[in-house]
Structures are given as C-alpha cells and as structure tokens.
Design a protein around this motif. Structure first.
Motif, PDB file in Angstrom:
ATOM      1  N   ALA A  80      -0.377  -6.324   1.796  1.00 14.40           N
ATOM      2  CA  ALA A  80      -1.441  -5.317   1.883  1.00 14.40           C
ATOM      3  C   ALA A  80      -2.654  -5.740   1.062  1.00 14.40           C
ATOM      4  O   ALA A  80      -3.796  -5.577   1.504  1.00 14.40           O
TER       5      ALA A  80
ATOM      6  N   VAL B  60      -6.301  -6.607   2.725  1.00 12.31           N
ATOM      7  CA  VAL B  60      -7.553  -5.925   2.400  1.00 12.31           C
ATOM      8  C   VAL B  60      -8.594  -6.920   1.906  1.00 12.31           C
ATOM      9  O   VAL B  60      -9.738  -6.901   2.338  1.00 12.31           O
TER      10      VAL B  60
ATOM     11  N   CYS C 245      -4.694  -2.384   7.264  1.00 15.48           N
ATOM     12  CA  CYS C 245      -5.450  -2.992   6.159  1.00 15.48           C
ATOM     13  C   CYS C 245      -6.702  -3.680   6.666  1.00 15.48           C
ATOM     14  O   CYS C 245      -7.760  -3.608   6.037  1.00 15.48           O
TER      15      CYS C 245
ATOM     16  N   MET D 240      -4.632   3.416  -0.453  1.00 13.62           N
ATOM     17  CA  MET D 240      -3.531   2.605   0.077  1.00 13.62           C
ATOM     18  C   MET D 240      -2.205   3.354   0.110  1.00 13.62           C
ATOM     19  O   MET D 240      -1.302   2.966   0.853  1.00 13.62           O
TER      20      MET D 240
END
Length: 172
Positions: free
Chosen positions: A48, A52, A92, A111
């Motif tokens: 993740a 991002v 993401c 998140m």
C-alpha cells in the motif's frame, strides 16, 4: 505537480530499495506468528505504501504475484490474497494523488478504510469458499496497519531524504 507548502524535496527512490522492502515484508509475513488473526499484514502495508508513493513502479501485477505467493504459503484458497492485494493496489493508485497532499497522520486515516476493505475481501472469499469466520479479532489488524502507516512512512522514505550531492554549479 506543485509541492504542498512545507514539504521537502526528496531524492528519487532506488528500485532495489523497493524490492528489498517488499522481500523483507514478505519474509515478515512468512514468519510463524502462531496463527494470530490480529497480526498486521506486513506485505499489505508495504504494498500500500509503495502503491501510493510509487504507483508507476509497484502496481497490480506485483500485488497479484505476491498475493499468490502468500496463498501458497498459507495454504489458503488460491487467489484469496491475490484478489485482496490487487484491489488494494488499484485503490492506492486511484487515491495516490489525493493522499500525498496530506500529512502522515491524515494519510493513515485515509488508508484505514482501504486496509479494512482488503481484509474484508479476504474474509468474504474465505467464508464463501466454506471457511469459518475468524472472529471479531480480524478487525484489529487493519487498525494496527493504519497505526503503523506513519512509522512505515518514516522508515521507507528515509533513504529519499538524504541530502543531495553538493555541486558548485547548481544552487540546490
């Protein structure tokens, strides 16, 4: 892209560092934790983060491959983690431009629903295949992952914060 006020200019990330962090997270996931349901999914957290921050380098294909490797390792339904990781990487990538404008604590709050979604997909796929519900403890893992987001950001962005080489011809 215009940088938010007060944010430092970072050096480019080394692809070998990305690969090393993913391998370390995979190794942490493969340690025998004793079947604790509330244990955070380290690979999910690292994927993740890179999804991002470096969505062009770490994408859904890597998430799918690593998800299949986690399915094989845990003897889970083949595709359970793969589907979860692919959906997380897609989310993401869609959210990366928005999330990067906020500070790390707000990023963690942003998140948290993505982590809950990823774990919910795993549980739903497991239950549809005939598995049992792991209990309410499964809700603690995404919260721990969201709390670990600032720590992961600090650790994984550390090599990019190094000062640039000084050059008398360049003002930076």
């Amino acid at each position: 892209m215009i940088m938010p006020r007060g944010q430092e200019l970072m050096m480019p990330v080394n692809p070998l560092f990305i690969a090393l962090t993913i391998v370390v997270a995979l190794a942490l996931n493969m340690l025998p934790w004793g079947g604790w349901v509330w244990m955070p999914d380290w690979l999910l957290l690292v994927l993740a983060f890179w999804g991002v921050h470096q969505s062009g380098k770490v994408g859904m294909g890597i998430g799918f491959f690593l998800g299949l490797s986690m399915d094989v390792h845990q003897s889970a339904l083949l595709g359970q983690h793969a589907l979860s990781y692919v959906l997380l990487m897609f989310a993401c990538r869609q959210a990366s431009r928005r999330v990067l404008w906020f500070n790390v604590l707000i990023q963690a709050m942003y998140m948290a629903p993505l982590f809950v979604m990823a774990h919910a997909v795993e549980v739903v796929v497991r239950m549809v295949a005939g598995g049992i519900f792991p209990g309410p403890w499964v809700l603690i893992a995404p919260l721990i992952e969201a709390l670990l987001w600032p720590v992961a950001s600090w650790i994984l962005l550390a090599p990019q914060r190094r000062p640039p080489d000084r050059d008398s011809n360049r003002p930076l």
